[in-house]
Design an enzyme around this catalytic site. Structure first.
Site, PDB file in Angstrom:
ATOM      1  N   HIS A 142      49.973 -34.848  22.709  1.00  0.00           N
ATOM      2  CA  HIS A 142      51.097 -35.753  22.896  1.00  0.00           C
ATOM      3  C   HIS A 142      50.846 -36.652  24.104  1.00  0.00           C
ATOM      4  O   HIS A 142      49.914 -36.435  24.872  1.00  0.00           O
ATOM      5  CB  HIS A 142      52.401 -34.970  23.110  1.00  0.00           C
ATOM      6  CG  HIS A 142      52.948 -34.350  21.855  1.00  0.00           C
ATOM      7  ND1 HIS A 142      52.478 -33.167  21.357  1.00  0.00           N
ATOM      8  CD2 HIS A 142      53.912 -34.775  20.993  1.00  0.00           C
ATOM      9  CE1 HIS A 142      53.137 -32.870  20.239  1.00  0.00           C
ATOM     10  NE2 HIS A 142      54.007 -33.827  20.001  1.00  0.00           N
ATOM     11  N   LYS A 146      55.189 -35.960  28.171  1.00  0.00           N
ATOM     12  CA  LYS A 146      55.891 -34.851  27.506  1.00  0.00           C
ATOM     13  C   LYS A 146      56.040 -33.686  28.471  1.00  0.00           C
ATOM     14  O   LYS A 146      55.110 -33.336  29.202  1.00  0.00           O
ATOM     15  CB  LYS A 146      55.133 -34.417  26.247  1.00  0.00           C
ATOM     16  CG  LYS A 146      55.880 -33.353  25.440  1.00  0.00           C
ATOM     17  CD  LYS A 146      55.260 -33.162  24.074  1.00  0.00           C
ATOM     18  CE  LYS A 146      55.965 -32.062  23.283  1.00  0.00           C
ATOM     19  NZ  LYS A 146      57.408 -32.383  23.072  1.00  0.00           N
TER      20      LYS A 146
END
Length: 255
Positions: A142, A146
Site C-alpha cells: 500500500h 497507510k
C-alpha cells in the site's frame, strides 16, 4: 474515500446523499460535499454532528477510525439504519462492540469493500482447502501513509485461508520474519507488508507446494472500487434482519 463515496452515490440509481461527516475541527467543515468531490453543489454541507446526519439517512457508509466506527455503530443501532463499515485496524474489543450493535440493526463490515476482493477471498478459501499441504503466504503493498499492517484486506484473505483449513488464524499467523527465524512452520499462514509511493492496494495469496505454486492476486487501481462495493452493501442491507454481515453475504458467496 469520502470524496469517492460522494461521487459514487451521485451516479448510483436509487441513492441520494443526505449528509456527510468529518472530524471535529477539520478545515473543510461547512463546505458543500459535492463541490469537495469535484461535482456540482449538492446542498449537503460537511458536518461534525453524526446524530443529525443519521437522523436523515437510510444508511451510513463509514471509512473512519476504529473508535469512530464503534461510536457510529451505536448511533446506527439506535436509529435502526444500515451501517456499512470499511474501517480497518479494529481491535477485538472494538469488534465486540460492533457485534453488540448489530443485534439491533444491519451492519456490513469488511476489511475490503471491493467486489473483486470479495470473490478473491472465496477462491482463497476453496484453494486452501483443496491444497491442504501447500504453504500459504500473503503479500500486500500500500501507499506510504497507510497506518495499519498487515492491511485489513490481507487479514481478510488470511481468515479465508484459515477457514478453508478449519483452523483459527490467530493461532497460525506469522507476521514478518527477521534474523534467524528458523524453518517455516508447516501450518503457518505468513504475512508480509510493503509500503511506498501511492499504491492503492495490491494483494497476493501464494500457495506453494512441492514443485509448483498457485498465486491468486488482486490489484486496486482506483479507490472508487471500494466506494462502489460499499454503496452496493448499503442498498443490499435495506430490509434485512439485524445482524453482522460481510461482503460475501452481499454477493451471495457465504456458505
Amino acid at each position: 474515500m469520502g470524496r469517492a463515496l460522494v461521487r459514487v452515490i451521485a451516479e448510483t440509481e436509487g441513492c441520494e446523499l443526505s449528509g456527510a461527516l468529518e472530524a471535529k475541527g477539520h478545515p473543510d467543515l461547512g463546505q458543500d460535499a459535492g463541490s469537495l468531490a469535484g461535482l456540482k453543489p449538492l446542498g449537503v454541507k460537511l458536518s461534525d454532528d453524526p446524530s443529525a446526519v443519521l437522523a436523515a439517512a437510510a444508511a451510513i457508509v463509514d471509512f473512519t477510525t476504529p473508535r469512530g466506527s464503534v461510536e457510529l455503530a451505536a448511533l446506527a443501532a439506535t436509529a435502526h439504519i444500515v451501517h456499512v463499515i470499511g474501517t480497518t485496524g479494529c481491535s477485538p474489543g472494538d469488534d465486540a462492540k460492533i457485534r453488540d450493535a448489530a443485534r439491533r440493526t444491519v451492519i456490513v463490515k469488511s476489511g475490503n469493500m471491493s467486489l473483486g476482493v470479495t470473490l478473491l477471498a472465496a477462491l482463497v478459501k476453496r484453494a486452501a482447502k483443496a491444497l491442504a499441504d501447500f504453504d500459504i503466504e500473503i503479500v500486500e503493498m500500500h501507499h506510504g501513509k497507510k497506518l495499519d499492517a498487515p492491511s485489513g484486506t490481507a487479514l481478510l484473505l488470511g481468515e479465508a485461508a484459515a477457514k478453508g483449513r478449519g483452523i483459527a488464524l490467530g493461532d497460525h499467523a506469522v507476521r514478518g520474519r527477521d534474523g534467524h527465524s528458523g524453518p517455516r512452520r508447516q501450518d503457518a499462514i505468513g504475512f508480509a507488508s510493503l509500503r511506498g509511493g501511492t499504491v492503492v492496494g495490491e494483494h497476493e495469496v501464494i500457495l506453494a507446494g512441492p514443485g509448483e505454486r498457485v498465486v491468486l492476486s488482486h490489484i486496486a487501481e482506483d479507490r472508487a472500487i471500494f466506494a462502489r462495493g460499499a454503496v452496493a452493501a448499503a442498498l443490499w442491507g435495506q430490509g434485512k434482519k439485524p445482524g453482522l454481515y460481510a461482503m460475501a453475504d452481499v454477493l451471495g458467496l457465504s456458505d
